[in-house]
Design a protein around this motif. Structure first.
Motif, PDB file in Angstrom:
ATOM      1  N   TYR A  60      30.589 -19.055  10.950  1.00 21.68           N
ATOM      2  CA  TYR A  60      29.125 -19.031  10.802  1.00 21.68           C
ATOM      3  C   TYR A  60      28.727 -18.816   9.351  1.00 21.68           C
ATOM      4  CZ  TYR A  60      29.172 -13.797  11.275  1.00 21.68           C
ATOM      5  OH  TYR A  60      29.396 -12.440  11.152  1.00 21.68           O
ATOM      6  N   GLU A 105      13.614  -6.740  13.811  1.00 22.79           N
ATOM      7  CA  GLU A 105      13.878  -8.089  13.287  1.00 22.79           C
ATOM      8  C   GLU A 105      13.298  -9.098  14.278  1.00 22.79           C
ATOM      9  OE1 GLU A 105      17.757  -8.490  11.714  1.00 22.79           O
ATOM     10  OE2 GLU A 105      17.651 -10.668  11.500  1.00 22.79           O
ATOM     11  N   TYR A 107      13.877 -13.155  15.515  1.00 23.69           N
ATOM     12  CA  TYR A 107      14.680 -14.381  15.475  1.00 23.69           C
ATOM     13  C   TYR A 107      13.881 -15.498  16.128  1.00 23.69           C
ATOM     14  CZ  TYR A 107      19.286 -12.273  14.380  1.00 23.69           C
ATOM     15  OH  TYR A 107      20.353 -11.657  13.781  1.00 23.69           O
ATOM     16  N   TYR A 168      27.761  -2.433   9.927  1.00 25.52           N
ATOM     17  CA  TYR A 168      28.753  -3.144  10.738  1.00 25.52           C
ATOM     18  C   TYR A 168      29.782  -2.181  11.327  1.00 25.52           C
ATOM     19  CZ  TYR A 168      26.911  -7.389   8.608  1.00 25.52           C
ATOM     20  OH  TYR A 168      26.079  -8.400   8.204  1.00 25.52           O
TER      21      TYR A 168
HETATM   22  C1  F6R Z   1      20.026  -9.851   9.442  1.00 26.28           C
HETATM   23  C2  F6R Z   1      20.447 -10.502  10.688  1.00 26.28           C
HETATM   24  C3  F6R Z   1      21.008 -11.908  10.610  1.00 26.28           C
HETATM   25  C4  F6R Z   1      22.530 -11.786  10.666  1.00 26.28           C
HETATM   26  C5  F6R Z   1      23.253 -13.096  10.803  1.00 26.28           C
HETATM   27  C6  F6R Z   1      24.781 -12.892  10.752  1.00 26.28           C
HETATM   28  O1  F6R Z   1      19.633  -8.547   9.656  1.00 26.28           O
HETATM   29  O2  F6R Z   1      20.436  -9.930  11.737  1.00 26.28           O
HETATM   30  O3  F6R Z   1      20.635 -12.547   9.468  1.00 26.28           O
HETATM   31  O4  F6R Z   1      22.944 -11.127   9.488  1.00 26.28           O
HETATM   32  O5  F6R Z   1      22.942 -13.694  12.026  1.00 26.28           O
HETATM   33  O6  F6R Z   1      25.196 -11.870  11.618  1.00 26.28           O
HETATM   34  P1  F6R Z   1      26.021 -10.604  11.097  1.00 26.28           P
HETATM   35  O7  F6R Z   1      25.255 -10.061   9.920  1.00 26.28           O
HETATM   36  O8  F6R Z   1      26.047  -9.669  12.247  1.00 26.28           O
HETATM   37  O9  F6R Z   1      27.358 -11.075  10.661  1.00 26.28           O
END
Ligand code: F6R
Ligand code: ZN
Length: 190
Positions: A60, A105, A107, A168
């Motif tokens: 990703y 947040e 989405y 994390y």
């Molecule tokens: C930022 C957020 C998204 C994630 C992205 C990658 O706060 O939630 O931008 O960062 O989907 O996921 P992670 O950061 O968990 O690797």
């Protein structure tokens, strides 16, 4: 970071986002997560190792417009999670709590299909569907992880408080309560 100013203030800015493909122009921060960065996340460790040995693909990517990481600012960007499985477990993001846990947040899914998994420190769990046009509101205190259950990239636009930060470590130790698998062509959350 180049922040343009008008008078005493940060200047407003505009950028182009292709809402069909999720291609975002003008991003300042680009994160690529390869299979090797996901050790410890998937149930089938041997399957992950064979994907790593097979070329360590990008699973990703995240594209962000960076702004000052200060109260009041908002970070916006695109999350693009490729399709596939590790063993039978659908590709997913690491998932995180926000370091400033009382920040939420939003989405907006632009394409693909899957779930946004969410959990709290109390052990509460939620899995909400992600497909084009779904807007998921992640309230404060909920860790969140995207999971791609389809055959095309799961693309989401996101907005969060710029001072949020990412925790994390707690997900690495706690896990996410449930996992999403594709078994005989069916998606199961277990
Ligand atoms: C930022 C957020 C998204 C994630 C992205 C990658 O706060 O939630 O931008 O960062 O989907 O996921 P992670 O950061 O968990 O690797
Ligand atoms: Zn987040």
């Amino acid at each position: 970071m180049d922040i343009e100013r008008i008078g005493n203030y940060m200047a407003p800015f505009v950028f182009d986002l292709d809402v069909t493909t999720g291609v975002m122009k003008g991003f300042k921060n680009h994160i690529e997560r390869r299979a090797s960065s996901m050790r410890g996340y998937y149930a089938d460790e041997a399957a992950l190792e064979s994907i790593i040995a097979g070329g360590d693909p990008i699973l990703y990517e995240v594209f962000e417009c960076t702004v000052p990481e200060l109260y009041g600012h908002l970070t916006v960007g695109i999350s693009k999670l490729y399709p596939g499985t590790v063993g039978q477990e659908c590709f997913m993001t690491k998932g995180h709590y926000h370091q400033v846990i009382e920040t939420g947040e939003v989405y907006l899914c632009l394409g693909g299909s899957g779930y946004l998994l969410m959990k709290t420190k109390d052990g509460d769990f939620s899995a909400l569907p992600m497909e084009r046009g779904k807007v998921v509101y992640v309230p404060p205190s909920w860790a969140h992880r995207s999971v791609n259950c389809g055959n095309v990239p799961l693309v989401s636009f996101f907005v969060y408080n710029a001072e949020s930060g990412h925790n994390y470590g707690d997900i690495e130790t706690e896990g996410f309560i449930k996992r999403v698998f594709k078994r005989d062509g069916s998606v199961v959350i277990e």
